[in-house]
Motif scaffolding. Structure first.
Motif, mmCIF file in Angstrom:
data_model
loop_
_atom_site.group_PDB
_atom_site.id
_atom_site.type_symbol
_atom_site.label_atom_id
_atom_site.label_comp_id
_atom_site.label_asym_id
_atom_site.label_seq_id
_atom_site.Cartn_x
_atom_site.Cartn_y
_atom_site.Cartn_z
ATOM 1 N N LYS A 23 44.193 40.309 47.397
ATOM 2 C CA LYS A 23 44.672 41.401 48.337
ATOM 3 C C LYS A 23 43.443 42.156 48.656
ATOM 4 C CE LYS A 23 47.178 43.736 45.059
ATOM 5 N NZ LYS A 23 47.956 44.510 44.464
ATOM 6 N N SER A 43 52.029 39.888 44.229
ATOM 7 C CA SER A 43 52.377 38.726 43.441
ATOM 8 C C SER A 43 51.220 37.434 43.423
ATOM 9 C CB SER A 43 53.659 38.052 43.714
ATOM 10 O OG SER A 43 54.658 39.074 43.644
ATOM 11 N N GLU A 56 49.255 36.159 41.344
ATOM 12 C CA GLU A 56 49.346 35.389 40.307
ATOM 13 C C GLU A 56 49.905 33.958 40.569
ATOM 14 O OE1 GLU A 56 49.962 38.367 39.911
ATOM 15 O OE2 GLU A 56 48.371 39.001 38.495
ATOM 16 N N ASP A 97 41.679 39.410 41.419
ATOM 17 C CA ASP A 97 42.606 40.577 41.503
ATOM 18 C C ASP A 97 42.478 41.275 40.306
ATOM 19 O OD1 ASP A 97 44.899 42.112 42.256
ATOM 20 O OD2 ASP A 97 46.269 40.494 41.013
ATOM 21 N N GLU A 124 44.798 44.361 34.157
ATOM 22 C CA GLU A 124 45.000 45.813 33.279
ATOM 23 C C GLU A 124 45.429 45.473 31.790
ATOM 24 O OE1 GLU A 124 47.693 48.672 34.882
ATOM 25 O OE2 GLU A 124 47.155 50.069 33.225
ATOM 26 N N THR A 125 46.563 44.957 31.585
ATOM 27 C CA THR A 125 46.985 44.688 30.172
ATOM 28 C C THR A 125 46.652 43.172 29.904
ATOM 29 O OG1 THR A 125 49.214 44.269 30.924
ATOM 30 C CG2 THR A 125 48.658 46.293 30.028
ATOM 31 N N GLY A 126 46.690 42.243 31.109
ATOM 32 C CA GLY A 126 46.533 40.680 30.998
ATOM 33 C C GLY A 126 48.055 40.078 30.938
ATOM 34 N N THR A 142 50.521 39.949 32.992
ATOM 35 C CA THR A 142 51.067 38.868 34.249
ATOM 36 C C THR A 142 50.052 37.526 34.286
ATOM 37 O OG1 THR A 142 51.307 41.142 35.266
ATOM 38 C CG2 THR A 142 51.291 39.008 36.686
HETATM 39 C C1 PRP Z 1 48.712 44.543 39.665
HETATM 40 C C2 PRP Z 1 47.772 43.149 39.599
HETATM 41 C C3 PRP Z 1 48.454 42.274 38.707
HETATM 42 C C4 PRP Z 1 48.875 42.956 37.780
HETATM 43 C C5 PRP Z 1 48.015 43.191 36.541
HETATM 44 O O1 PRP Z 1 49.822 44.130 40.353
HETATM 45 O O2 PRP Z 1 47.857 42.769 40.917
HETATM 46 O O3 PRP Z 1 49.118 41.350 39.255
HETATM 47 O O4 PRP Z 1 49.152 44.229 38.076
HETATM 48 O O5 PRP Z 1 48.497 43.890 35.597
HETATM 49 P P1 PRP Z 1 48.497 43.543 34.139
HETATM 50 O O6 PRP Z 1 47.293 42.843 33.732
HETATM 51 O O7 PRP Z 1 48.886 44.584 33.211
HETATM 52 O O8 PRP Z 1 49.753 42.369 33.883
HETATM 53 P P2 PRP Z 1 50.937 45.126 40.784
HETATM 54 O O9 PRP Z 1 51.597 45.724 39.713
HETATM 55 O O10 PRP Z 1 50.174 46.306 41.588
HETATM 56 O O11 PRP Z 1 51.853 44.279 41.689
HETATM 57 P P3 PRP Z 1 51.708 43.320 42.980
HETATM 58 O O12 PRP Z 1 52.279 42.149 42.401
HETATM 59 O O13 PRP Z 1 52.363 44.075 43.997
HETATM 60 O O14 PRP Z 1 50.187 43.315 43.160
#
Ligand code: PRP
Length: 210
Positions: free
Chosen positions: A115, A139, A141, A154, A157-159, A161
């Motif tokens: 993004k 999305s 990933e 991207d 945060e927590t890892g 996803t």
């Molecule tokens: C954000 C980012 C990752 C996810 C990471 O997505 O793009 O997909 O958070 O977080 P994590 O490490 O805690 O799993 P977001 O929730 O903004 O949704 P998006 O799919 O719309 O980008």
């Protein structure tokens, strides 16, 4: 009156609690309301709820005097504002990630799904790596999992996803957190009020009592 743009959602509500604890609460505020503007004459503030990625636009163009935005969004848009304070919340990292068995082919451009097109281009230009950007809106990933890209650029945060989609971090590019920002002209003309608000926030961040 200081006009403050807040990011809609959980982060914005946390930031509002911080501002209220610093003495800038708003009697009209209600998290359940669909109203987008709240004013409090006594505390000299008005708040606007805006989409997180739009906060920088409101502040840079002067519709808001101050705002709260993620460093990821500010960097991506190269927002021309003053960054007054790191609020030490919304912390995450900008990362390059890929499938666990990914092997880079240096004979062709790297396909990067993101993004954050401008930030990704700046990063790869700084390491002189030719890339092909695949711009997605969410999305991210999914892209390497489905073979649409080699890597993603991207926030992590927590890892969770990444983990749940069998991806892993290849490089940590930068640390991201939420910043208190100000419009440049507003800072010139309302410096006393803006500095006072910033100092009060600075006095309470990190203590978690808001
Ligand atoms: C954000 C980012 C990752 C996810 C990471 O997505 O793009 O997909 O958070 O977080 P994590 O490490 O805690 O799993 P977001 O929730 O903004 O949704 P998006 O799919 O719309 O980008």
């Amino acid at each position: 009156m200081i006009k403050i743009a807040l990011p809609k959602g959980r982060l914005g509500e946390k930031v509002y609690s911080l501002l209220a604890a610093a003495g800038y609460g708003c009697a009209e505020y209600s998290p359940a309301s669909r109203k987008l503007i709240f004013c409090d004459d006594k505390n000299g503030v008005s708040y606007f709820w805006v989409k997180p990625s739009d906060v920088g636009v409101y502040v840079e163009l002067g519709a808001a005097d101050m705002g709260v935005a993620g460093k990821d969004v500010l960097d991506e848009a190269r927002t021309d504002v003053y960054e007054l304070l790191d609020l030490d919340i919304g912390k995450c990292k900008m990362c390059v990630a890929a499938k666990k068995d990914f092997k880079e082919d240096f004979t062709r451009p790297l396909r990067v799904a993101t993004k954050f097109v401008n930030s990704a281009e700046r990063y790869y230009s700084s390491i002189s790596r030719e890339i092909q950007i695949i711009k997605l809106n969410g999305s991210i990933e999914l892209a390497p999992v489905l073979g649409l890209s080699d890597v993603i650029f991207d926030i992590v945060e927590t890892g969770t996803t990444l983990k749940q989609n069998d991806l892993c971090v290849l490089h940590e590019v930068s640390n991201i957190s939420t910043r208190l920002i100000a419009n440049k002209a507003a800072y010139k003309f309302q410096r006393g009020d803006i500095d006072a608000l910033t100092a009060k926030i600075k006095g309470i961040i990190g203590y978690g009592n808001y």
